[in-house]
Design an enzyme around this catalytic site. Structure first.
Site, PDB file in Angstrom:
ATOM      1  N   HIS A 157      33.090  37.664  31.957  1.00 44.64           N
ATOM      2  CA  HIS A 157      34.451  38.015  31.449  1.00 44.64           C
ATOM      3  C   HIS A 157      35.155  38.832  32.591  1.00 44.64           C
ATOM      4  O   HIS A 157      35.825  39.942  32.334  1.00 44.64           O
ATOM      5  CB  HIS A 157      34.628  38.821  30.169  1.00 44.64           C
ATOM      6  CG  HIS A 157      33.799  38.260  29.095  1.00 44.64           C
ATOM      7  ND1 HIS A 157      34.348  37.151  28.181  1.00 44.64           N
ATOM      8  CD2 HIS A 157      32.637  38.057  28.701  1.00 44.64           C
ATOM      9  CE1 HIS A 157      33.764  36.680  27.480  1.00 44.64           C
ATOM     10  NE2 HIS A 157      32.384  37.308  27.649  1.00 44.64           N
ATOM     11  N   SER A 278      49.637  40.308  58.324  1.00 45.59           N
ATOM     12  CA  SER A 278      51.027  40.198  57.656  1.00 45.59           C
ATOM     13  C   SER A 278      51.835  40.431  58.762  1.00 45.59           C
ATOM     14  O   SER A 278      51.894  41.310  59.652  1.00 45.59           O
ATOM     15  CB  SER A 278      50.911  41.186  56.583  1.00 45.59           C
ATOM     16  OG  SER A 278      52.469  41.814  56.344  1.00 45.59           O
ATOM     17  N   LYS A 284      47.375  44.917  56.841  1.00 45.29           N
ATOM     18  CA  LYS A 284      46.670  43.647  56.216  1.00 45.29           C
ATOM     19  C   LYS A 284      45.813  42.892  56.808  1.00 45.29           C
ATOM     20  O   LYS A 284      46.057  42.659  57.850  1.00 45.29           O
ATOM     21  CB  LYS A 284      47.997  42.910  55.413  1.00 45.29           C
ATOM     22  CG  LYS A 284      48.704  43.648  54.327  1.00 45.29           C
ATOM     23  CD  LYS A 284      48.186  43.674  53.128  1.00 45.29           C
ATOM     24  CE  LYS A 284      48.127  42.612  52.394  1.00 45.29           C
ATOM     25  NZ  LYS A 284      49.022  41.897  51.953  1.00 45.29           N
ATOM     26  N   GLU A 291      42.728  31.053  50.072  1.00 46.85           N
ATOM     27  CA  GLU A 291      43.763  31.005  49.013  1.00 46.85           C
ATOM     28  C   GLU A 291      44.186  29.424  49.316  1.00 46.85           C
ATOM     29  O   GLU A 291      44.775  28.717  48.490  1.00 46.85           O
ATOM     30  CB  GLU A 291      44.722  31.828  49.415  1.00 46.85           C
ATOM     31  CG  GLU A 291      44.498  33.286  49.256  1.00 46.85           C
ATOM     32  CD  GLU A 291      45.679  34.431  49.766  1.00 46.85           C
ATOM     33  OE1 GLU A 291      46.594  34.120  49.576  1.00 46.85           O
ATOM     34  OE2 GLU A 291      45.027  35.272  50.351  1.00 46.85           O
TER      35      GLU A 291
END
Ligand code: ARG
Length: 461
Positions: A157, A278, A284, A291
């Protein structure tokens, strides 16, 4: 526009829009080599069986080899006006050989021709995908070998649950990938049957030898029913399904890497060559590769769905709907290869940060089960031990402590069975080392798992 191959029956030229709509050369030209291989085997068989002259069969084979060489050297480009790769190769042959070229299509239809081509083409693609999966498993093995003792939290979980090691965690993916190889092998096996000789749908009156083309093309057997031979696309669906499951595994792994890269976890750091920045935020470092894999998984599921839906309402035998098989299965194959070839070096160069994994494992009461087991080993029924430990966790949370830092007095106040040795029993190292059950996270169990995996992999390659 030049006359179509079927012009005899028609009184008008085909409408340009229909011609464009119908044409598949844009996406099936990539099968040029398989198409030529299939035609060479067919021509050899026609000559062998006396359906055409041996000398003509030889000329056709030479002509086809010449076309192949010219395509590969770039001398011959595909004609976008050709209907498909089959028509292109055949009309090129006729351009080169005249009447002899026109004999190639004796006792054959594009329906069995295309069914052969896709099988030959995909058979090769499966080999490439499989080789990538093997490489990925080996990359995981190398990571595991360095991380038998790297303690990290295991989750259920998404809550810290029990301690494991990083080797144990990544080997779970090796197990999944090994099953993926099994599925790819199954798909390759069922794909490797010969539809050639099914002709349009009903076989032929010529004395063909299907066994011969089966041998020449390296198929395992002849497809037993000519209707099935031209209308089966199970093999595309089965491969797309195996690829979808493989993508699902890559996507889950990617999702975990995305989490692990975040400042909230910082369990790993991607190599600069495998991350992106970024355009606005200078701090970043983004895990774009993972992704994209997660995103592309949806696209491959879409390909599988396209194929399943395309086939579900088509009566026997061939229907033009089936031309739609190629873009979907090619996309699935291209996508998974693209993902694997990027994911493997990304994973191989990923830096593991054991301190952070260990620090995370030290929080969140992941030794609570072991604390209960301590009482069980001293004779208490598990349910009572569970309850006592729950009370201790509650006290820790109230006091801002952990089970390791809770004084013995507090333990004893809840249950007198506790003694000084509880601290040893609930130490992270003990918790991991004692989980020696087969398939468990203790280093010795993980080493045994790895040895078995290696054995299984070497039996497969
Ligand atoms: N381009 C077609 C396909 O991919 C080849 C088969 C054409 N057959 C036919 N009967 N029109 O399906």
């Amino acid at each position: 526009m030049a006359d179509m191959m079927w012009a005899g029956r028609f009184t008008k030229q085909i409408d340009d829009k229909v011609n464009d709509f119908n044409s598949s050369i844009k996406f099936d030209s990539r099968m040029y080599k398989s198409d030529i291989e299939g035609s060479i085997a067919h021509a050899a068989m026609l000559g062998e069986c006396g359906i055409i002259e041996k000398s003509e069969s030889e000329k056709i084979i030479e002509g086809l080899k010449g076309i192949l060489a010219d395509i590969e050297s770039g001398k011959l480009g595909f004609d976008p006006a050709a209907e498909d790769i089959h028509m292109f190769n055949e009309s090129e042959l006729t351009k080169r050989l005249g009447a002899t070229g026109k004999r190639l299509h004796t006792s054959r239809s594009r329906n069995d021709q295309v069914a052969v081509d896709i099988r030959l083409y995909l058979r090769d693609e499966v080999k490439q995908i499989r080789a990538y999966v093997v490489e990925l498993i080996e990359t995981i093995f190398a990571i595991a070998e360095k991380n038998f003792e790297t303690v990290m939290p295991g989750y259920t979980h998404m809550q810290r649950a029990q301690p494991i090691t990083f080797a144990h965690h990544v080997l779970a993916y090796a197990q999944m990938l090994l099953r993926d190889i099994g599925r790819l092998d199954d798909a390759a096996k069922r794909m490797n049957v010969n539809p050639l000789g099914s002709c349009a749908l009903a076989g032929t009156t010529y004395p063909i030898n299907r066994q011969l083309t089966t041998e020449l093309l390296g198929f395992d057997e002849v497809m037993g029913n000519s209707l099935d031979g031209v209308s089966d696309r199970d093999f595309c669906i089965e491969l797309a399904s195996a690829i979808s499951i493989l993508m699902m595994h890559l996507s889950r792994f990617s999702e975990e890497i995305i989490l692990w890269c975040s400042w909230e976890f910082k369990f790993v750091e991607l190599d600069d060559a495998f991350a992106t920045g970024s355009s606005i935020m200078p701090q970043k470092k983004n895990p774009d590769v993972t992704e994209l894999i997660r995103g592309k998984t949806g696209r491959v599921y879409g390909d599988l769905n396209t194929l399943l839906t395309m086939m579900k309402g088509t009566p026997l035998a061939y229907n033009k709907d089936m031309q739609e098989d190629k873009e979907a299965i090619f996309d699935a194959v291209d996508t998974v290869k693209l993902c694997l070839r990027t994911f493997i070096p990304m994973l191989a160069t990923m830096r593991v940060i054991p301190e952070n994994m260990r620090a995370a494992a030290a929080k969140g009461f992941i030794n609570a089960t072991d604390c209960a087991d301590y009482l069980v080993k001293k004779g208490m029924p598990f349910r009572d031990a569970y309850k006592a430990t729950g009370t201790l966790v509650h006290i820790c949370i109230e006091k801002g402590l952990t089970l390791e830092t809770l004084p013995l007095g507090e333990y004893k106040a809840v249950c007198d069975t506790f003694d000084e040795d509880v601290y040893e029993a609930i130490s992270l190292d003990t918790c991991v080392m004692q989980r020696k059950s087969e398939g468990g996270p203790a280093p010795e169990a993980v080493k045994a798992q790895l040895a078995k995996l290696k054995e299984k992999l070497s039996a497969l390659v």
